[in-house]
Design a protein around this motif. Structure first.
Motif, PDB file in Angstrom:
ATOM      1  N   MET A 228      39.603  43.422  50.975  1.00 52.37           N
ATOM      2  CA  MET A 228      40.378  43.462  49.894  1.00 52.37           C
ATOM      3  C   MET A 228      40.659  41.870  48.668  1.00 52.37           C
ATOM      4  O   MET A 228      41.868  42.155  48.300  1.00 52.37           O
ATOM      5  N   GLN A 229      40.130  40.791  49.102  1.00 51.83           N
ATOM      6  CA  GLN A 229      39.975  40.178  47.951  1.00 51.83           C
ATOM      7  C   GLN A 229      40.240  39.958  47.074  1.00 51.83           C
ATOM      8  O   GLN A 229      40.546  38.890  46.094  1.00 51.83           O
ATOM      9  N   HIS A 230      39.981  40.596  46.373  1.00 52.59           N
ATOM     10  CA  HIS A 230      39.247  41.458  45.398  1.00 52.59           C
ATOM     11  C   HIS A 230      40.035  41.511  44.671  1.00 52.59           C
ATOM     12  O   HIS A 230      40.094  42.383  43.451  1.00 52.59           O
ATOM     13  N   SER A 231      41.651  42.199  45.553  1.00 53.29           N
ATOM     14  CA  SER A 231      42.772  42.598  44.652  1.00 53.29           C
ATOM     15  C   SER A 231      43.737  41.807  43.983  1.00 53.29           C
ATOM     16  O   SER A 231      43.817  41.906  42.532  1.00 53.29           O
ATOM     17  N   THR A 232      42.844  40.414  43.826  1.00 54.43           N
ATOM     18  CA  THR A 232      44.017  39.340  42.995  1.00 54.43           C
ATOM     19  C   THR A 232      43.359  39.631  41.584  1.00 54.43           C
ATOM     20  O   THR A 232      44.136  39.012  40.960  1.00 54.43           O
ATOM     21  N   SER A 233      41.657  39.357  41.530  1.00 54.08           N
ATOM     22  CA  SER A 233      41.355  39.234  40.525  1.00 54.08           C
ATOM     23  C   SER A 233      42.020  40.903  39.811  1.00 54.08           C
ATOM     24  O   SER A 233      42.169  41.035  38.266  1.00 54.08           O
ATOM     25  N   THR A 234      42.064  42.007  40.439  1.00 54.07           N
ATOM     26  CA  THR A 234      42.716  43.262  39.732  1.00 54.07           C
ATOM     27  C   THR A 234      44.256  43.018  39.109  1.00 54.07           C
ATOM     28  O   THR A 234      44.403  43.692  38.114  1.00 54.07           O
ATOM     29  N   GLN A 235      44.495  42.159  39.991  1.00 52.79           N
ATOM     30  CA  GLN A 235      45.992  42.305  39.398  1.00 52.79           C
ATOM     31  C   GLN A 235      46.253  41.281  38.788  1.00 52.79           C
ATOM     32  O   GLN A 235      47.174  41.453  37.480  1.00 52.79           O
ATOM     33  N   SER A 236      45.221  40.349  37.992  1.00 51.92           N
ATOM     34  CA  SER A 236      45.116  39.531  37.118  1.00 51.92           C
ATOM     35  C   SER A 236      44.541  40.809  35.730  1.00 51.92           C
ATOM     36  O   SER A 236      45.487  39.950  35.130  1.00 51.92           O
ATOM     37  N   ILE A 237      43.867  41.333  35.517  1.00 48.44           N
ATOM     38  CA  ILE A 237      43.077  42.698  34.898  1.00 48.44           C
ATOM     39  C   ILE A 237      44.107  43.190  34.454  1.00 48.44           C
ATOM     40  O   ILE A 237      44.289  43.177  33.180  1.00 48.44           O
ATOM     41  N   LEU A 238      45.264  43.928  35.433  1.00 54.84           N
ATOM     42  CA  LEU A 238      46.372  44.727  35.232  1.00 54.84           C
ATOM     43  C   LEU A 238      47.435  43.821  34.256  1.00 54.84           C
ATOM     44  O   LEU A 238      48.483  44.855  33.473  1.00 54.84           O
ATOM     45  N   SER A 239      47.824  42.868  35.054  1.00 56.30           N
ATOM     46  CA  SER A 239      49.087  42.162  33.895  1.00 56.30           C
ATOM     47  C   SER A 239      48.402  41.333  32.868  1.00 56.30           C
ATOM     48  O   SER A 239      49.694  41.028  31.999  1.00 56.30           O
ATOM     49  N   VAL A 240      47.008  41.053  32.361  1.00 55.55           N
ATOM     50  CA  VAL A 240      47.477  41.230  30.437  1.00 55.55           C
ATOM     51  C   VAL A 240      46.955  42.521  30.181  1.00 55.55           C
ATOM     52  O   VAL A 240      48.101  42.635  28.900  1.00 55.55           O
ATOM     53  N   LEU A 241      46.856  44.060  30.494  1.00 53.80           N
ATOM     54  CA  LEU A 241      46.562  44.603  30.347  1.00 53.80           C
ATOM     55  C   LEU A 241      48.049  45.745  29.864  1.00 53.80           C
ATOM     56  O   LEU A 241      48.656  46.597  28.945  1.00 53.80           O
ATOM     57  N   VAL A 242      48.782  45.141  30.532  1.00 52.83           N
ATOM     58  CA  VAL A 242      50.425  46.282  31.055  1.00 52.83           C
ATOM     59  C   VAL A 242      51.609  45.590  29.572  1.00 52.83           C
ATOM     60  O   VAL A 242      51.181  45.061  29.357  1.00 52.83           O
ATOM     61  N   PRO A 243      52.072  46.686  29.447  1.00 54.61           N
ATOM     62  CA  PRO A 243      52.431  47.128  28.621  1.00 54.61           C
ATOM     63  C   PRO A 243      53.545  45.975  28.213  1.00 54.61           C
ATOM     64  O   PRO A 243      54.370  46.250  29.179  1.00 54.61           O
TER      65      PRO A 243
END
Length: 206
Positions: free
Chosen positions: A110-125
């Motif tokens: 679950m440590q990789h969830s931080t980088s996932t949050q970064s990806i989604l925050s950039v793409l979110v409208p």
């Protein structure tokens, strides 16, 4: 008097020539080249596979949790139905990834969830000034989903290529199913985007 630095460089050059002449070793070649005997072993391949598996797993979970909200936020039933259909498929993707983890006797990191949050925050409208009508609002959701689907497809493609080297047919088949569905989803949302951009809906109704 000869500069000490230049003198040292000259000595280094002469030594390089001597080593090259007597040993056949290229003194200047810093990086080796691949040959038929230079291959990653199975443990190294599995580490690369698990790393990318841990990247896509939190992305799928977060995306799955977002989709019900995105369906509610949509303004037209066409998009709402498409998002609901996508949500069901993403759930099956999460289930397949969980099966792959179990097959490899690994647990998600679950440590990789931080980088996932970064990806989604950039793409979110965002709330932009151009989102003044319902068609534009829905189109922004479609674009967001298309971006996430592209990221998913990239990871599935990467995992498929590694799985082929691991010689696990079941795992490769699970990934192929998800890859094909992701590709189908991309086509569907591409057509939906086209409908919105060529829509003949009366602006008065928006």
């Amino acid at each position: 008097m000869l500069n000490p630095t230049l003198w040292a460089l000259e000595i280094y050059y002469l030594l390089a020539i001597a080593v090259d002449s007597f040993t056949g070793y290229n003194f200047y070649m810093k990086k080796p080249y691949l040959d038929n005997h230079t291959k990653l072993d199975e443990p190294a391949l599995q580490r690369a596979f698990i790393y990318n598996l841990n990247k896509i797993h939190p992305l799928l979970i977060k995306f799955k949790n977002q989709l019900s909200y995105l369906a509610d936020e949509s303004c037209y039933g066409d998009l709402e139905n498409a998002i609901q259909e996508l949500s069901a498929e993403v759930e099956s993707h999460v289930a397949r990834i969980d099966i792959i983890f179990n097959t490899l006797h690994k647990n998600p990191d679950m440590q990789h969830s931080t980088s996932t949050q970064s990806i989604l925050s950039v793409l979110v409208p965002d709330e932009n000034s151009y989102l003044q009508d319902n068609l534009s609002k829905d189109l922004s959701l479609v674009f967001y989903i298309q971006k996430i689907l592209s990221v998913k497809k990239f990871y599935y493609s990467t995992l498929k290529s590694i799985a082929g080297s691991l010689n696990n047919i079941d795992i490769k088949q699970y990934l192929q199913y998800s890859y094909d569905e992701c590709e189908s989803n991309q086509t569907m949302f591409k057509l939906i985007a086209k409908e919105y951009m060529e829509s003949s809906i009366n602006p008065f109704l928006c």
